[in-house]
Design an enzyme around this catalytic site. Structure first.
Site, PDB file in Angstrom:
ATOM      1  N   ARG A  95     -47.811 -32.951 -36.950  1.00 27.83           N
ATOM      2  CA  ARG A  95     -46.956 -31.876 -37.467  1.00 27.83           C
ATOM      3  C   ARG A  95     -47.806 -30.760 -38.075  1.00 27.83           C
ATOM      4  NH1 ARG A  95     -43.397 -31.759 -42.518  1.00 27.83           N
ATOM      5  NH2 ARG A  95     -41.891 -30.090 -42.091  1.00 27.83           N
TER       6      ARG A  95
ATOM      7  N   HIS B 298     -47.835 -26.828 -36.891  1.00 28.59           N
ATOM      8  CA  HIS B 298     -47.547 -25.748 -37.841  1.00 28.59           C
ATOM      9  C   HIS B 298     -48.710 -24.761 -37.916  1.00 28.59           C
ATOM     10  CE1 HIS B 298     -43.945 -27.219 -40.410  1.00 28.59           C
ATOM     11  NE2 HIS B 298     -43.908 -27.813 -39.226  1.00 28.59           N
TER      12      HIS B 298
ATOM     13  N   GLU C 194     -50.742 -19.978 -46.410  1.00 29.55           N
ATOM     14  CA  GLU C 194     -49.784 -20.647 -45.514  1.00 29.55           C
ATOM     15  C   GLU C 194     -49.306 -21.995 -46.048  1.00 29.55           C
ATOM     16  OE1 GLU C 194     -50.854 -21.209 -41.375  1.00 29.55           O
ATOM     17  OE2 GLU C 194     -51.730 -19.216 -41.324  1.00 29.55           O
TER      18      GLU C 194
ATOM     19  N   ASN D 102     -43.843 -25.378 -45.165  1.00 30.45           N
ATOM     20  CA  ASN D 102     -45.024 -26.249 -45.120  1.00 30.45           C
ATOM     21  C   ASN D 102     -45.138 -27.170 -46.329  1.00 30.45           C
ATOM     22  OD1 ASN D 102     -45.938 -25.273 -42.656  1.00 30.45           O
ATOM     23  ND2 ASN D 102     -47.198 -23.666 -43.582  1.00 30.45           N
TER      24      ASN D 102
ATOM     25  N   PRO E 175     -40.237 -22.432 -35.642  1.00 26.49           N
ATOM     26  CA  PRO E 175     -38.826 -22.749 -35.409  1.00 26.49           C
ATOM     27  C   PRO E 175     -38.340 -23.697 -36.490  1.00 26.49           C
ATOM     28  CG  PRO E 175     -40.229 -24.025 -33.937  1.00 26.49           C
ATOM     29  CD  PRO E 175     -41.138 -23.094 -34.693  1.00 26.49           C
TER      30      PRO E 175
ATOM     31  N   HIS F 130     -41.528 -35.860 -32.034  1.00 27.74           N
ATOM     32  CA  HIS F 130     -40.598 -36.452 -32.994  1.00 27.74           C
ATOM     33  C   HIS F 130     -40.407 -37.944 -32.760  1.00 27.74           C
ATOM     34  CE1 HIS F 130     -38.449 -32.343 -33.937  1.00 27.74           C
ATOM     35  NE2 HIS F 130     -39.690 -32.404 -34.381  1.00 27.74           N
TER      36      HIS F 130
END
Length: 327
Positions: free
Chosen positions: A56, A60, A83, A89, A159, A189
């Site tokens: 993940r 990102h 970020e 995040n 997204p 996922h």
């Protein structure tokens, strides 16, 4: 049909992309692959959340402004909004950040000032995916670390689960990724978990006519209500993305989506939208097809807007620029 998109991506990064190769550290840091493998094995063995966490984190980082480790930068007085501190995040895995630090420390002892943090993230992601049962893919190396990190760029590029499928697809196609590549990457996922707040609207007060999302399996709704009953006082509460094989990288996620067992609204949309449903159906019945397309998508993502040469630097510490005053 993928050739023109790949070609356009190549044209947008003619020099950066060409400078990357799998043997980039063969002479300057030959133990790099071994150090990464040994460190992630130790970490994953004691902290199983590491693999989904770094996958993940990698996504990102790359999808925001290229694979440049800008997500690792900590905010400071000179750069108060990095970020890493963007709202989207804040839920990234601490284990993912920790394993990168451990690898960087070990690499700096072996070959100081040579290996970039962005290459560490890319290599560790591939190795962890493979370690939990996913496919192997080559990782081109030679990225430089970013010279900036701006939280404002995150919302513009990432997204989110509650977007419409039109909005989600646009986030990817604007960057040169196809719908097939988007669906394949969403298959990540299949491992990891999602915090209750991300899907609570599907299991409570869904609409005026239905307390829960009618597209979600009733048994899943009941199970999630049990897991998330106290989520308002404990925001860390979460559910596995794939409750059948949560620690194994396989095609179960797509099978779940087809059976109303996806957690997120975006999961549900994947299984019904005519642009994405054919790929979900294919991957649900053919794991090798999913693996093949996931590999192609990850190879493409891993070189997205990379920095090389003077476009970046090799950080001494992954969480700060070499010039600490840099904004």
């Amino acid at each position: 049909m993928a050739f023109p998109i790949l070609f356009l991506l190549f044209l947008s990064l003619p020099f950066s992309y060409a400078k990357l190769n799998v043997d980039y550290y063969k002479q300057t840091c030959p133990d790099f692959p071994k150090i990464v493998m040994e460190t992630i094995y130790t970490k994953q063995s004691t902290s199983p959340a590491t693999a989904p966490g770094i996958l993940r984190l990698f996504f990102h980082d790359c999808i925001t402004d290229g694979c440049d480790a800008s997500i690792l930068i900590s905010s400071n007085a000179y750069n108060p909004h990095a970020e890493r501190d963007a709202d989207l995040n804040l839920s990234l895995s601490g284990d993912a950040f920790d394993v990168i630090v451990k690898i960087k420390n070990a690499v700096e002892l072996a070959c100081p000032g040579v290996v970039s943090c962005s290459d560490i993230v890319a290599q560790a992601t591939r190795d962890l995916v493979k370690m939990v049962g996913g496919p192997y893919y080559p990782v081109r190396l030679g990225r430089k670390d970013s010279l900036e990190s701006d939280a404002a760029k995150v919302d513009e590029n990432l997204p989110t689960p509650n977007m419409t499928m039109d909005q989600i697809i646009e986030k990817f196609t604007k960057k040169g990724f196809t719908v097939k590549e988007m669906v394949a990457m969403t298959g990540a996922h299949t491992i990891g978990f999602t915090h209750c707040k991300e899907f609570i609207g599907r299991i409570y007060n869904f609409s005026a006519t239905s307390d829960a999302d009618p597209t979600m399996h009733p048994k899943l709704v009941a199970g999630l209500r049990s897991v998330c009953h106290n989520y308002t006082s404990d925001p860390s509460m979460a559910a596995f993305n794939d409750m059948r094989t949560p620690g194994r990288f396989d095609n179960a996620y797509f099978q779940n989506v087809m059976n109303g067992l996806g957690l997120l609204t975006s999961d549900s949309l994947l299984g019904v939208d005519p642009r994405t449903k054919p790929y979900v159906e294919l991957y649900a019945k053919d794991q090798q097809a999913f693996f093949n397309d996931f590999v192609n998508a990850m190879e493409k993502l891993s070189v997205f807007r990379v920095k090389t040469g003077r476009q970046g630097e090799v950080r001494s510490r992954c969480d700060q620029f070499n010039n600490i005053n840099r904004a």
